[in-house]
Motif scaffolding. Structure first.
Motif: not given
Length: 344
Positions: A283-305
């Motif tokens: 999750v943290l790695t995908e957010m750091t490098f702007s990789v559109q993976g499952i971890g990035h999707l999970l963070v976006q979904s948590a912010l948008a509920k």
């Protein structure tokens, strides 16, 4: 006399072959029974995890309808549609059963962010996360085992102290810190590797995900290195290693045929845990490098509920962890034949 000896040797060879075949048959049967028992346990565990994931809709603050609506306007038509889609007018356990039945058919509802089916969002991002996780796992396993064996063979030398010190630094460094450092050095200063994105095609994707994979693999490499070194030191002190050296066997044969294979037995279990941690820690790695993976999707979904996406990703992570642990246990049976003999 010679004929008698030849006949007896032939009979002995035949019995040995039969005995070997029977041992392999019994070993295969025991492995099959073991896998069947583990799959049964994992099925029960998956039911418990799926129930906990389903309860996220009710554990989140607010009304389930409000959580599913998100930022969309609340109208009687949308409320009625969501009530029918998620069976909110039915009893709780019936809702869970209907949701689990749809989940088994890969139907997790609709994302409130994109208004697309959740399965479509997961399908678009899952290959990137799997590629990144396998890439990091390969780097961590090869580097960790290699450096651990090298440190054990050269115990109490400068090489050993340097490798152990590097392992301590790697274990103490968070993923996002190592990621930022790698970005600054190799992407900004040296311009050797790209700073973000996942690329197109296998080799371009391999090129773009090198820095994220290295950042993700640093703590795991140190973890595997530590256990590989400890296991190798324990094996090198065994009596059969001393006997092999006394027989005059070559150092390479002693290292690979006798030492490394026995040292890998506990490392295989560690690798299963490492692979699970790489899946969760991406999750943290995908957010750091702007990789559109499952971890990035999970963070976006948590912010948008976006509860539907969170449920799907959480269940996917749980299944991945269970599958990797089962794979590690099965590999353990093949690496250490004594487990099959003991089970027989």
């Amino acid at each position: 006399m010679t004929q008698v000896i030849d006949d007896s040797m032939g009979a002995g060879d035949g019995s040995a072959v039969v005995s070997a075949r029977s041992r392999w048959a019994i070993g295969g049967a025991s492995i099959g029974a073991y896998v069947a028992r583990r799959l049964l346990v994992l099925a029960v565990l998956l039911v418990a995890v799926s129930f906990a994931v389903f309860c996220l809709l009710y554990l989140a603050p607010g009304n389930p309808i409000d959580m599913l609506l998100g930022q969309r306007p609340r109208t009687p038509a949308t409320v009625s549609a969501l009530t029918r889609e998620y069976n909110l007018d039915k009893p709780f356990f019936e809702q869970y059963w209907l949701w689990a039945w749809r989940a088994m058919h890969l139907d997790f509802g609709t994302s409130i962010q994109t208004s697309l089916p959740v399965a479509t969002e997961i399908k678009a991002r899952l290959p990137t996360s799997l590629f990144l996780g396998c890439y990091a796992f390969g780097l961590a396993t090869i580097t960790g085992v290699g450096l651990g064996v090298q440190a054990a063979v050269r115990r109490r030398t400068l090489v050993d102290r340097f490798v152990v010190g590097a392992a301590v630094v790697g274990l103490s460094t968070p993923v996002f810190v190592s990621g930022v450092g790698l970005l600054y050095v190799f992407a900004i200063q040296l311009h050797w590797l790209p700073a973000f994105g996942k690329g197109n095609g296998f080799f371009d994707e391999l090129w773009h995900l090198t820095l994220p994979a290295i950042a993700l693999a640093v703590p795991s490499t140190a973890y595997i290195l530590k256990h590989a070194r400890a296991a190798m030191l324990g094996v090198l002190e065994q009596d059969y290693i001393v006997f092999a050296r006394a027989r005059g066997l070559s150092p390479w044969r002693i290292l690979f045929s006798y030492s490394l294979r026995n040292a890998l037995i506990p490392v295989v279990t560690m690798c299963g845990l490492v692979l699970s941690s790489l899946i969760v820690g991406a999750v943290l790695t995908e957010m750091t490098f702007s990789v559109q993976g499952i971890g990035h999707l999970l963070v976006q979904s948590a912010l948008a509920k976006d509860i539907a996406v969170i449920q799907c990703v959480s269940l996917l992570v749980a299944v991945s962890v269970m599958a990797t642990n089962l794979l590690a246990d099965v590999l353990y049976l093949f690496v250490d034949p004594r487990i099959r003999i003991g089970r027989r």
